[in-house]
Design a protein around this motif. Structure first.
Motif, PDB file in Angstrom:
ATOM      1  N   TRP A  82      59.135  -2.755  11.306  1.00 49.95           N
ATOM      2  CA  TRP A  82      58.068  -2.137  12.080  1.00 49.95           C
ATOM      3  C   TRP A  82      56.722  -2.624  11.585  1.00 49.95           C
ATOM      4  CZ3 TRP A  82      55.513   2.815  10.348  1.00 49.95           C
ATOM      5  CH2 TRP A  82      54.707   3.378  11.348  1.00 49.95           C
ATOM      6  N   LYS A  83      55.852  -3.021  12.512  1.00 46.27           N
ATOM      7  CA  LYS A  83      54.558  -3.564  12.116  1.00 46.27           C
ATOM      8  C   LYS A  83      53.521  -3.281  13.197  1.00 46.27           C
ATOM      9  CE  LYS A  83      56.526  -7.613  11.952  1.00 46.27           C
ATOM     10  NZ  LYS A  83      57.828  -7.342  12.660  1.00 46.27           N
ATOM     11  N   VAL A  84      52.251  -3.465  12.860  1.00 47.77           N
ATOM     12  CA  VAL A  84      51.175  -3.386  13.845  1.00 47.77           C
ATOM     13  C   VAL A  84      51.238  -4.638  14.709  1.00 47.77           C
ATOM     14  CG1 VAL A  84      48.685  -3.319  14.218  1.00 47.77           C
ATOM     15  CG2 VAL A  84      49.693  -2.026  12.318  1.00 47.77           C
ATOM     16  N   GLU A  85      51.162  -4.446  16.019  1.00 49.43           N
ATOM     17  CA  GLU A  85      51.226  -5.584  16.935  1.00 49.43           C
ATOM     18  C   GLU A  85      50.075  -5.552  17.916  1.00 49.43           C
ATOM     19  OE1 GLU A  85      55.498  -6.707  18.078  1.00 49.43           O
ATOM     20  OE2 GLU A  85      55.617  -4.543  17.694  1.00 49.43           O
ATOM     21  N   GLY A  86      49.598  -6.721  18.266  1.00 49.62           N
ATOM     22  CA  GLY A  86      48.543  -6.868  19.263  1.00 49.62           C
ATOM     23  C   GLY A  86      48.610  -8.264  19.851  1.00 49.62           C
ATOM     24  N   GLU A  87      48.207  -8.397  21.099  1.00 49.30           N
ATOM     25  CA  GLU A  87      48.370  -9.675  21.796  1.00 49.30           C
ATOM     26  C   GLU A  87      47.643 -10.817  21.094  1.00 49.30           C
ATOM     27  OE1 GLU A  87      47.394 -11.336  26.244  1.00 49.30           O
ATOM     28  OE2 GLU A  87      48.321  -9.357  26.038  1.00 49.30           O
ATOM     29  N   ASN A  88      46.478 -10.545  20.505  1.00 50.86           N
ATOM     30  CA  ASN A  88      45.708 -11.582  19.832  1.00 50.86           C
ATOM     31  C   ASN A  88      45.629 -11.367  18.322  1.00 50.86           C
ATOM     32  OD1 ASN A  88      45.003 -13.189  22.115  1.00 50.86           O
ATOM     33  ND2 ASN A  88      43.589 -11.575  22.741  1.00 50.86           N
ATOM     34  N   PHE A  89      46.650 -10.704  17.792  1.00 53.72           N
ATOM     35  CA  PHE A  89      46.714 -10.481  16.350  1.00 53.72           C
ATOM     36  C   PHE A  89      47.552 -11.568  15.690  1.00 53.72           C
ATOM     37  CE2 PHE A  89      46.187  -5.538  16.411  1.00 53.72           C
ATOM     38  CZ  PHE A  89      44.949  -5.706  17.013  1.00 53.72           C
ATOM     39  N   LEU A 124      51.439  -3.027  28.221  1.00 46.63           N
ATOM     40  CA  LEU A 124      50.167  -2.347  28.423  1.00 46.63           C
ATOM     41  C   LEU A 124      49.374  -3.000  29.548  1.00 46.63           C
ATOM     42  CD1 LEU A 124      48.886  -1.861  24.749  1.00 46.63           C
ATOM     43  CD2 LEU A 124      50.096  -0.201  26.163  1.00 46.63           C
ATOM     44  N   ASN A 125      48.786  -2.189  30.399  1.00 42.73           N
ATOM     45  CA  ASN A 125      47.846  -2.662  31.400  1.00 42.73           C
ATOM     46  C   ASN A 125      46.473  -2.856  30.747  1.00 42.73           C
ATOM     47  OD1 ASN A 125      49.471  -2.652  33.880  1.00 42.73           O
ATOM     48  ND2 ASN A 125      49.656  -0.459  33.460  1.00 42.73           N
ATOM     49  N   PRO A 126      45.529  -3.499  31.433  1.00 42.97           N
ATOM     50  CA  PRO A 126      44.215  -3.755  30.826  1.00 42.97           C
ATOM     51  C   PRO A 126      43.500  -2.519  30.298  1.00 42.97           C
ATOM     52  CG  PRO A 126      44.468  -5.125  32.772  1.00 42.97           C
ATOM     53  CD  PRO A 126      45.673  -4.209  32.725  1.00 42.97           C
ATOM     54  N   GLN A 176      35.146  -1.509   4.068  1.00 46.95           N
ATOM     55  CA  GLN A 176      35.113  -0.389   4.995  1.00 46.95           C
ATOM     56  C   GLN A 176      36.510  -0.082   5.544  1.00 46.95           C
ATOM     57  OE1 GLN A 176      32.342   1.516   5.668  1.00 46.95           O
ATOM     58  NE2 GLN A 176      31.508   0.261   4.006  1.00 46.95           N
ATOM     59  N   PRO A 177      36.818   1.187   5.747  1.00 46.08           N
ATOM     60  CA  PRO A 177      38.090   1.535   6.382  1.00 46.08           C
ATOM     61  C   PRO A 177      38.026   1.299   7.889  1.00 46.08           C
ATOM     62  CG  PRO A 177      36.826   3.520   5.964  1.00 46.08           C
ATOM     63  CD  PRO A 177      36.047   2.393   5.354  1.00 46.08           C
ATOM     64  N   MET A 178      39.164   1.014   8.481  1.00 42.97           N
ATOM     65  CA  MET A 178      39.293   0.974   9.929  1.00 42.97           C
ATOM     66  C   MET A 178      40.243   2.085  10.337  1.00 42.97           C
ATOM     67  SD  MET A 178      40.747  -2.019  12.514  1.00 42.97           S
ATOM     68  CE  MET A 178      39.496  -3.208  12.030  1.00 42.97           C
ATOM     69  N   SER A 179      39.823   2.955  11.228  1.00 46.11           N
ATOM     70  CA  SER A 179      40.664   4.069  11.638  1.00 46.11           C
ATOM     71  C   SER A 179      41.730   3.606  12.614  1.00 46.11           C
ATOM     72  CB  SER A 179      39.814   5.165  12.289  1.00 46.11           C
ATOM     73  OG  SER A 179      39.306   4.712  13.533  1.00 46.11           O
ATOM     74  N   ALA A 180      42.764   4.426  12.785  1.00 44.17           N
ATOM     75  CA  ALA A 180      43.804   4.118  13.761  1.00 44.17           C
ATOM     76  C   ALA A 180      43.221   4.072  15.168  1.00 44.17           C
ATOM     77  CB  ALA A 180      44.922   5.154  13.673  1.00 44.17           C
ATOM     78  N   ALA A 181      42.210   4.889  15.431  1.00 48.58           N
ATOM     79  CA  ALA A 181      41.566   4.875  16.743  1.00 48.58           C
ATOM     80  C   ALA A 181      40.843   3.553  16.979  1.00 48.58           C
ATOM     81  CB  ALA A 181      40.595   6.043  16.866  1.00 48.58           C
ATOM     82  N   GLN A 182      40.154   3.052  15.955  1.00 47.48           N
ATOM     83  CA  GLN A 182      39.470   1.764  16.088  1.00 47.48           C
ATOM     84  C   GLN A 182      40.474   0.625  16.278  1.00 47.48           C
ATOM     85  OE1 GLN A 182      37.315   2.291  12.339  1.00 47.48           O
ATOM     86  NE2 GLN A 182      35.374   2.149  13.460  1.00 47.48           N
ATOM     87  N   LEU A 183      41.579   0.683  15.561  1.00 51.68           N
ATOM     88  CA  LEU A 183      42.605  -0.345  15.702  1.00 51.68           C
ATOM     89  C   LEU A 183      43.232  -0.282  17.100  1.00 51.68           C
ATOM     90  CD1 LEU A 183      44.323  -2.608  14.512  1.00 51.68           C
ATOM     91  CD2 LEU A 183      45.792  -0.857  13.461  1.00 51.68           C
ATOM     92  N   THR A 184      43.408   0.906  17.614  1.00 54.11           N
ATOM     93  CA  THR A 184      43.939   1.069  18.967  1.00 54.11           C
ATOM     94  C   THR A 184      43.060   0.367  19.991  1.00 54.11           C
ATOM     95  OG1 THR A 184      45.067   3.156  18.478  1.00 54.11           O
ATOM     96  CG2 THR A 184      44.443   2.763  20.775  1.00 54.11           C
ATOM     97  N   ARG A 185      41.742   0.528  19.859  1.00 53.18           N
ATOM     98  CA  ARG A 185      40.825  -0.124  20.789  1.00 53.18           C
ATOM     99  C   ARG A 185      40.931  -1.643  20.692  1.00 53.18           C
ATOM    100  NH1 ARG A 185      40.487   2.405  24.860  1.00 53.18           N
ATOM    101  NH2 ARG A 185      39.506   0.447  25.462  1.00 53.18           N
ATOM    102  N   LYS A 186      41.155  -2.173  19.501  1.00 57.73           N
ATOM    103  CA  LYS A 186      41.308  -3.621  19.342  1.00 57.73           C
ATOM    104  C   LYS A 186      42.567  -4.115  20.052  1.00 57.73           C
ATOM    105  CE  LYS A 186      38.672  -4.324  15.066  1.00 57.73           C
ATOM    106  NZ  LYS A 186      37.711  -5.272  15.700  1.00 57.73           N
ATOM    107  N   VAL A 187      43.632  -3.310  19.995  1.00 49.75           N
ATOM    108  CA  VAL A 187      44.858  -3.678  20.708  1.00 49.75           C
ATOM    109  C   VAL A 187      44.610  -3.676  22.216  1.00 49.75           C
ATOM    110  CG1 VAL A 187      47.228  -3.005  21.233  1.00 49.75           C
ATOM    111  CG2 VAL A 187      46.386  -2.835  18.891  1.00 49.75           C
TER     112      VAL A 187
END
Length: 377
Positions: free
Chosen positions: A35-42, A302-304, A4-15
């Protein structure tokens, strides 16, 4: 099993929600390093696509079996291919980034900042993949948009969904890291386009001059947007005080850093202006003003709720760029050993002055990569 694809919007919510995710990035090493995708728990692993053409055995042992895995590439195709091969190899919790890093760079996520005392609200449009922040200020059915990105459909759709008429478009300065959607948005909506005239000496289009003391009213005067000339990032850089509660600082002041004066090639000439703005002009403003910048550099800002904001008084206590006592040290800090300049920054400035007219694909390519607008990263 279909991957399944994951949209940029869905990935944003995960971040924003700090969800765990394992990312397999199959771009080449140079692109990944820049440059890469980054997230606190990635967690993230780079394995170039060309090394996986003959099979995924070389990477399979490095991937978790019981965690969600997102495969990422530049435009989607390579990631989808690798994800399908991993599926064949027995991995089940797989997806690929729909539209690739191009889509990630271009997604805008609206986050409500707060209410305005005269009625209405202010929203921050967070562009996680680029670190850009733009704003919609609305009152009584009227809206002003500040530092719009080129993906103007996000703003017009938001206005449509919320019953807003876009009346004003404001750029706080001539941007060098991203292509402004201001003029295009103004043309589409009939809104007034505002720009600081000291930045506009070479522009090829008409605009309303945004000068110190300019007052823009929304909602029949219920909300005031007041301009404050704050040079330093550019000679015309202008901040906006909204409703006496919010301070939109453009690229002068960020939550974790300060702006750089060198993107127009005038670092030595503008460094004193930058220091005056940061250490005198802003310091004279009320500390309760909530600073809303045009960029951020790190997901930790980013804030919560996914927003990037902080009170001005708090920044004077914690932002290192506002705590440099020596003039000489400040000058060195903002003119030497800076991060790399944004990708194609000179060409982007030319586009934003109306001198270059790249097509949509060229515009996307010009913007690829992080913004690099801050002194400290």
């Amino acid at each position: 099993m279909t991957v399944q694809p994951m949209s940029a919007a869905q990935l944003t919510r995960k971040v924003i929600d700090k969800e765990p995710l394992f990312i397999l990035d199959v771009r080449n090493e140079r692109e990944f390093a820049d440059w890469k995708v980054e997230g606190e728990n990635f967690q993230i692993l780079n394995k170039p696509y060309f090394e996986l053409l003959d099979g995924v055995d070389s990477v399979a042992h490095q991937l978790p079996q019981e965690e969600d895995i997102l495969v990422v590439c530049a435009k989607e195709g390579s990631a989808k291919y690798v994800a399908e091969r991993l599926c064949d190899a027995g991995f089940k919790r797989l997806s690929y980034l729909q539209g690739g890093m191009k889509a990630w760079s271009e997604h805008l996520e609206p986050v409500k900042i707060g209410e305005l005392s005269g009625g209405g609200s202010i929203y921050q449009f967070v562009r996680l993949g680029k670190g850009c922040l733009s704003y919609v200020i609305e009152a009584d059915g009227e809206a002003a948009i500040v530092d719009a990105n080129r993906m103007v459909d996000a703003y017009t759709q938001f206005a449509k969904d919320n019953g807003l008429s876009i009346r004003h478009i404001i750029d706080t300065h001539v941007h060098a890291d991203h292509i402004s959607g201001g003029r295009r948005l103004a043309k589409q909506t009939g809104a007034l386009y505002w720009l600081p005239p000291k930045d506009a000496e070479e522009v090829t289009f008409d605009y309303r001059p945004l000068v110190d003391g300019t007052s823009i009213a929304l909602g029949g005067g219920k909300v005031e947007i007041k301009a404050v000339h704050t040079p330093g990032h550019t000679i015309g850089s202008t901040s906006l005080i909204v409703d006496g509660k919010y301070l939109l600082t453009g690229d002068l002041l960020f939550v974790a850093s300060i702006g750089r004066p060198d993107l127009a090639g005038k670092a030595k000439e503008w460094v004193d202006d930058l220091r005056h703005t940061l250490y005198e002009t802003y310091r004279q403003l009320p500390g309760h003003l909530v600073v809303l910048p045009a960029h951020f550099s790190d997901m930790r800002e980013l804030n919560p709720n996914g927003s990037v904001q902080e009170k001005l008084g708090e920044l004077y206590r914690h932002n290192k760029g506002l705590r440099i006592e020596s003039d000489d040290e400040f000058r060195v800090t903002v003119t030497e050993n800076l991060p790399p300049r944004p990708n194609a920054y000179q060409e982007i400035r030319q586009v934003n002055m109306g001198k270059l007219h790249p097509n949509a694909d060229e515009q996307s390519e010009m913007e690829i990569g992080p913004n690099h607008c801050a002194v400290h990263e």
